[in-house]
Write an enzyme that holds these catalytic residues in place. Structure first.
Site, PDB file in Angstrom:
ATOM      1  N   TRP A 334      -8.811  60.134   0.305  1.00  0.00           N
ATOM      2  CA  TRP A 334      -8.717  60.863   1.537  1.00  0.00           C
ATOM      3  C   TRP A 334     -10.116  61.835   1.688  1.00  0.00           C
ATOM      4  O   TRP A 334     -10.497  62.455   2.423  1.00  0.00           O
ATOM      5  CB  TRP A 334      -7.694  61.560   1.978  1.00  0.00           C
ATOM      6  CG  TRP A 334      -6.491  60.956   2.666  1.00  0.00           C
ATOM      7  CD1 TRP A 334      -6.274  60.397   4.148  1.00  0.00           C
ATOM      8  CD2 TRP A 334      -5.481  60.133   1.849  1.00  0.00           C
ATOM      9  NE1 TRP A 334      -4.982  59.652   4.131  1.00  0.00           N
ATOM     10  CE2 TRP A 334      -4.510  59.369   2.710  1.00  0.00           C
ATOM     11  CE3 TRP A 334      -5.225  60.122   0.655  1.00  0.00           C
ATOM     12  CZ2 TRP A 334      -3.546  58.976   2.459  1.00  0.00           C
ATOM     13  CZ3 TRP A 334      -4.097  59.508   0.250  1.00  0.00           C
ATOM     14  CH2 TRP A 334      -3.300  58.712   1.010  1.00  0.00           C
ATOM     15  N   CYS A 369      -3.213  55.634   5.214  1.00  0.00           N
ATOM     16  CA  CYS A 369      -2.002  55.273   5.641  1.00  0.00           C
ATOM     17  C   CYS A 369      -1.678  53.886   6.243  1.00  0.00           C
ATOM     18  O   CYS A 369      -0.758  52.983   5.860  1.00  0.00           O
ATOM     19  CB  CYS A 369      -1.346  56.255   6.469  1.00  0.00           C
ATOM     20  SG  CYS A 369      -2.329  56.523   8.128  1.00  0.00           S
ATOM     21  N   HIS A 428      -0.114  58.738  12.042  1.00  0.00           N
ATOM     22  CA  HIS A 428       0.238  58.194  10.652  1.00  0.00           C
ATOM     23  C   HIS A 428       0.825  56.796  10.911  1.00  0.00           C
ATOM     24  O   HIS A 428       1.571  56.707  11.884  1.00  0.00           O
ATOM     25  CB  HIS A 428       1.185  59.228   9.969  1.00  0.00           C
ATOM     26  CG  HIS A 428       1.842  58.864   8.836  1.00  0.00           C
ATOM     27  ND1 HIS A 428       0.961  58.372   7.886  1.00  0.00           N
ATOM     28  CD2 HIS A 428       2.842  58.892   8.244  1.00  0.00           C
ATOM     29  CE1 HIS A 428       1.661  58.055   6.919  1.00  0.00           C
ATOM     30  NE2 HIS A 428       2.754  58.232   6.937  1.00  0.00           N
ATOM     31  N   ASP A 451       7.859  54.254   4.012  1.00  0.00           N
ATOM     32  CA  ASP A 451       6.756  54.850   4.254  1.00  0.00           C
ATOM     33  C   ASP A 451       6.189  55.082   2.862  1.00  0.00           C
ATOM     34  O   ASP A 451       6.742  55.639   2.007  1.00  0.00           O
ATOM     35  CB  ASP A 451       6.694  56.360   4.974  1.00  0.00           C
ATOM     36  CG  ASP A 451       5.248  56.887   5.069  1.00  0.00           C
ATOM     37  OD1 ASP A 451       4.202  56.140   4.882  1.00  0.00           O
ATOM     38  OD2 ASP A 451       5.122  58.005   5.799  1.00  0.00           O
ATOM     39  N   ASN A 491       9.537  64.756  15.437  1.00  0.00           N
ATOM     40  CA  ASN A 491      10.135  65.672  16.505  1.00  0.00           C
ATOM     41  C   ASN A 491      10.110  66.992  16.198  1.00  0.00           C
ATOM     42  O   ASN A 491      11.117  68.025  16.898  1.00  0.00           O
ATOM     43  CB  ASN A 491      11.525  64.918  16.889  1.00  0.00           C
ATOM     44  CG  ASN A 491      11.951  65.378  18.160  1.00  0.00           C
ATOM     45  OD1 ASN A 491      11.108  65.708  19.085  1.00  0.00           O
ATOM     46  ND2 ASN A 491      13.280  65.222  18.332  1.00  0.00           N
ATOM     47  N   ASP A 493       8.958  71.099  16.146  1.00  0.00           N
ATOM     48  CA  ASP A 493       7.946  71.793  17.013  1.00  0.00           C
ATOM     49  C   ASP A 493       6.685  72.494  16.297  1.00  0.00           C
ATOM     50  O   ASP A 493       6.834  72.760  15.139  1.00  0.00           O
ATOM     51  CB  ASP A 493       8.920  73.060  17.647  1.00  0.00           C
ATOM     52  CG  ASP A 493       9.900  72.520  18.652  1.00  0.00           C
ATOM     53  OD1 ASP A 493       9.643  71.200  19.234  1.00  0.00           O
ATOM     54  OD2 ASP A 493      10.855  73.072  18.960  1.00  0.00           O
ATOM     55  N   GLU A 540      11.403  63.962  25.610  1.00  0.00           N
ATOM     56  CA  GLU A 540      10.966  65.252  25.500  1.00  0.00           C
ATOM     57  C   GLU A 540      11.561  66.113  26.610  1.00  0.00           C
ATOM     58  O   GLU A 540      11.412  66.065  27.449  1.00  0.00           O
ATOM     59  CB  GLU A 540       9.378  65.309  25.514  1.00  0.00           C
ATOM     60  CG  GLU A 540       8.806  64.911  24.078  1.00  0.00           C
ATOM     61  CD  GLU A 540       9.027  65.670  22.798  1.00  0.00           C
ATOM     62  OE1 GLU A 540       9.631  66.849  22.974  1.00  0.00           O
ATOM     63  OE2 GLU A 540       8.504  65.582  21.763  1.00  0.00           O
ATOM     64  N   GLU A 545      17.294  65.868  23.328  1.00  0.00           N
ATOM     65  CA  GLU A 545      16.167  66.029  22.347  1.00  0.00           C
ATOM     66  C   GLU A 545      16.350  67.485  21.938  1.00  0.00           C
ATOM     67  O   GLU A 545      16.107  67.705  20.462  1.00  0.00           O
ATOM     68  CB  GLU A 545      14.998  65.592  23.245  1.00  0.00           C
ATOM     69  CG  GLU A 545      13.876  65.600  22.158  1.00  0.00           C
ATOM     70  CD  GLU A 545      12.861  67.101  22.030  1.00  0.00           C
ATOM     71  OE1 GLU A 545      12.225  67.305  21.296  1.00  0.00           O
ATOM     72  OE2 GLU A 545      13.269  67.911  22.969  1.00  0.00           O
ATOM     73  N   TYR A 613      -8.264  62.725   9.441  1.00  0.00           N
ATOM     74  CA  TYR A 613      -7.155  62.247  10.511  1.00  0.00           C
ATOM     75  C   TYR A 613      -5.742  62.849   9.939  1.00  0.00           C
ATOM     76  O   TYR A 613      -5.025  62.934  10.592  1.00  0.00           O
ATOM     77  CB  TYR A 613      -7.120  60.744  10.788  1.00  0.00           C
ATOM     78  CG  TYR A 613      -6.439  60.050   9.518  1.00  0.00           C
ATOM     79  CD1 TYR A 613      -5.061  59.595   9.729  1.00  0.00           C
ATOM     80  CD2 TYR A 613      -6.977  59.757   8.368  1.00  0.00           C
ATOM     81  CE1 TYR A 613      -4.493  58.934   8.448  1.00  0.00           C
ATOM     82  CE2 TYR A 613      -6.308  58.800   7.393  1.00  0.00           C
ATOM     83  CZ  TYR A 613      -5.100  58.674   7.449  1.00  0.00           C
ATOM     84  OH  TYR A 613      -4.482  58.152   6.444  1.00  0.00           O
TER      85      TYR A 613
END
Length: 809
Positions: A334, A369, A428, A451, A491, A493, A540, A545, A613
């Site tokens: 990267w 990625c 990603h 992943d 998800n 915050d 959301e 959620e 990115y």
């Protein structure tokens, strides 16, 4: 897109790997990692339930087979001749064929692409002559004998894989003809005619996947006979999403067509507001790719007995597609400096990468990625797992297992960079693969995240998944594998902390909708984009959620993070950025709105920097400060123009920019904070087919490109690739002047009929992420058939191409 190496090289810029200056039989060892692991195997560290405890069942080279020069021989993965009787045709030991013995004179596995087996098993697109079948589904074979088969004759089929085949481990399968066998294996006579015997062979839905040796034993009164091993009789067995008894079963034919059989797809990148897309050639059926996929399992030292479990196989692939720990397929980079390898943006598919790894045994430079994800899709689809490539926009990278994205500021709301270890990637890319999860409680079957991008370690190694998407959606972060990390990606915050006068930190703002704002994949049966956000998370702001977020955070390192929140928010802030094009001026704006009943005074600070990115940013190159007075119910706009000459010296790979906005409301003490990323669009390549495409006949494509920059592009390289059309090909075209238009012509010979994708890319130090695609509908050869030798290209060396024409703007 930088004039030289940058100091802000990104989180993995310090990768110690360098390509060897001279050919070396072995890559450099990694004593630091070996000592840190204490010599334990991958299986002991990653998947103890599948670890090879007795150490006897290692593929060639075993766990230590890290040598770049070790190659599988011509007999394939883990080859050995079956038993000590190899070559002996008489089990009595004297090698004599006696009169009356049932001698196998030939075997027809019906392995041609047009034969019944390959068509029924959906493997007819593989560019292989060997038999390729899917487990849990019968196949047909014809045996030729020295005399007619009689009911008193005993015929037994045997399949063997690995160095030490054992019946108990499923690596030595014995199938008596006409009798049942354990685990779902059996063989039935469908026709006996003269000296030929037609068999229908049923395979186990739990069979090991891989390349098996096939042999036959016969027994009669005259003696026993064993067919000598013949490499042409090897059989590949794959997972079977068409078989209801296979735990990878997919109950939708259109899903199987898309997620198993489709050889090309779309990968999305950029930002949520400016989504870019590129076509990727998965090429899972290209000649050599299947061998490369099995070689990956061998290089990892995966026990053959564990290769029937898709959970274990997918976890190994997530570890092996990146090079960390195990000299796997791709080296991550990267840094923006790709001078010793290939810019990740320049790849157009997986085939060149996988064949290079198979051919040399060395990790391929370089990947990011979407490259890791594209290669993973190829490998898993090739092995028979329904797999899709998924992009998550505003993807969090949680480094402290807090399950929140924590950003720290001083008393004046200036970022404290030495504390800000968490990052948010513009996007990603990872993978979903479909399977049942017998290792989890009920309710967690279906899509599983895998992943292969090396971000954080899992059980001490760089791998991630498979993780149930259902567990992610509901914040059940205690479910294996790696659910906390993936939950944070989609998800968590964004929590803003401000240092107080006494040195403590206080939460001053929580941005609840900043992470995982959009999750997309290619739609089934079309090139449209499919929004799958709802699969990963509840709407959301909904009660479900919020409950998932707080459930997850309760298991993180900061379980009481929400207990100290303040909320006095009557001033709203929104960031707007015009559609920005590489080489042009641009402008960004902040809109402030007073939703309260009293006047508000806002002190606003804007900081603009370039960013990778991955969320790693360069220095601020432009800033603006302004005080705005808002009447009740009023709005105001603060704009900041940015000229091309201002941002050009700071460009990094992918050309994204980050606007940091912070503000303070004088009357209420409300803190405003926002990070907004936007990308600079790059042009597409224009591809035009010149004439009809027919299998075996030469065809020509025209590629047109216009340089959008007022500067010369140097050392320009084009790549061209398309399964069934063109093997990976590299074209060196030299320099392209500022605002200049160039045209290239390339010839290729299609080798397989049907709709195909021909994909091209352009890369230079000044400009990357330029690509184009054209659909090519290939007609069958006039007399049918076709070859699959070279498909018209050489991926090993570049070709210098003169321009067909040049033109100005």
């Amino acid at each position: 897109m930088t004039d030289g190496p940058r100091s802000d090289v990104g989180r993995w810029g310090g990768n110690p790997w360098q390509p060897p200056t001279t050919p070396s039989p072995e890559p450099e060892p990694e004593p630091d990692r070996a000592s840190r692991r204490g010599g334990r195997s991958f299986w002991a560290r990653c998947c103890a339930c599948c670890s090879c405890r007795n150490g006897t069942e290692e593929p060639y080279g075993g766990r230590g087979s890290r040598s770049g020069s070790r190659r599988p021989d011509s007999r394939g993965s883990g080859s050995r001749r079956p038993g000590s009787r190899t070559g002996d045709v008489n089990a009595a030991g004297d090698g004599t064929i006696r009169e009356g013995m049932l001698v196998v004179t030939g075997v027809d596995l019906l392995s041609a692409r047009s034969d019944q087996n390959r068509r029924e098993h959906h493997t007819d697109e593989f560019e292989y002559d060997e038999l390729i079948i899917r487990r849990g589904q019968p196949f047909h074979v014809v045996l030729h004998f020295s005399r007619p088969y009689e009911s008193s004759d005993h015929v037994t089929l045997e399949l063997l894989i690995g160095n030490n085949p054992e019946v108990g481990k499923g690596t030595h399968v014995i199938i008596p003809v006409g009798k049942g066998s354990s685990g779902g294996w059996k063989a039935q006579v469908t026709k006996a005619s003269g000296q030929n015997l037609n068999l229908r062979v049923h395979t186990s839905p739990n069979a090991i996947i891989g390349k098996f040796q096939f042999t036959i034993r016969t027994r009669c009164e005259a003696g026993e006979f064993q067919l000598p091993f013949d490499p042409s009789n090897e059989i590949y067995i794959l997972f079977n999403p068409w078989c209801p008894e296979d735990i990878v079963y997919v109950d939708h034919e259109d899903w199987r067509q898309e997620y198993v059989l489709n050889e090309s797809g779309r990968i999305y990148y950029g930002t949520e507001a400016q989504i870019g897309e590129r076509t990727w050639n998965y090429g899972q059926f290209d000649h050599g790719v299947l061998d490369a996929c099995l070689y990956i399992l061998d290089r990892r030292g995966m026990p053959y007995g564990g290769r029937g479990d898709p959970v274990s196989v997918s976890r190994v692939i997530s570890a092996m597609v990146n090079s960390l720990d195990d000299n796997g397929v791709l080296i991550g980079n990267w840094s923006g400096d790709y001078s010793r390898g290939t810019n990740p943006s320049a790849w157009v598919g997986s085939v060149e990468i996988l064949l290079s790894y198979l051919r040399t045994g060395y990790s391929v430079p370089y990947g990011q990625c979407w490259v890791f994800a594209g290669v993973t899709t190829t490998v898993l689809r090739c092995l028979g797992l329904a797999t899709r490539t998924v992009t998550n926009f505003n993807s969090a990278h949680d480094t402290d297992t807090s399950l929140t994205m924590d950003i720290y500021f001083d008393e004046n709301m200036k970022p404290l960079e030495h504390l800000n270890h968490d990052s948010v990637w513009n996007f990603h890319v990872w993978n979903d693969c479909w399977m049942k999860r017998p290792d989890l409680p009920s309710g967690f079957d279906g899509w599983q995240v895998v992943d292969a991008t090396p971000q954080e370690t899992s059980s001490g190694i760089f791998c991630c998944g498979p993780c149930s998407v259902e567990s992610i959606k509901n914040g059940l972060v205690y479910m294996k594998y790696d659910t906390p990390f993936i939950f944070a990606e989609v998800n968590s915050d964004k929590v803003y902390w401000q240092r107080q006068d006494d040195g403590s930190f206080k939460i001053v703002y929580v941005e609840e909708k900043a992470i995982g704002t959009l999750i997309v994949t290619k739609a089934i049966g079309s090139n449209m984009r499919d929004d799958v956000t709802h699969v990963y998370k509840h709407p959301e702001g909904s009660e479900a959620e919020r409950r998932a977020v707080e459930t997850a955070a309760a298991h993180g390192s900061k379980p009481n993070v929400y207990s100290s929140r303040d909320s006095a928010e009557d001033v709203a802030m929104q960031v707007e950025a015009q559609d920005a094009v590489m080489g042009q001026d641009l402008a960004v704006s902040v809109v402030l709105s007073n939703r309260g009943g009293s006047p508000r005074t806002v002190k606003l600070h804007l900081y603009l920097s370039v960013t990778f990115y991955t969320g790693v940013t360069g220095p601020v190159f432009k800033e603006s400060k302004k005080e705005v007075v808002l009447a009740p119910g009023a709005s105001d706009r603060v704009s900041m123009p940015v000229a091309y000459k201002e941002y050009r010296p700071h460009l990094v790979d992918q050309g994204s920019m980050l606007l940091n906005v912070s503000g303070h409301v004088k009357e209420s003490g409300q803190v405003l904070a926002k990070q907004h990323t936007f990308r600079l669009r790059t042009p597409d390549l224009s591809l035009t087919l010149l004439g009809a495409a027919v299998v075996g006949q030469e065809c020509e494509v025209q590629i047109v490109f216009r340089n959008p920059l007022p500067v010369t592009l140097t050392n320009v390289v084009f790549r061209l690739e398309g399964s069934g059309l063109q093997r990976p090909k590299i074209l060196n075209v030299g320099d392209i002047g500022g605002n200049e238009t160039v045209t290239l012509h390339q010839k290729f010979v299609p080798v397989r009929p049907g709709p195909r994708q021909l994909i091209a890319s352009l890369d230079s130090p000044q400009l990357s992420q330029v690509h184009g695609v054209i659909q090519v509908d290939v007609a069958p050869a006039p007399r049918g058939g076709g070859v699959f030798e070279d498909a018209g290209g050489d991926s090993h060396s570049g070709e210098t191409i003169p321009m067909a024409s040049r033109g100005g703007a």
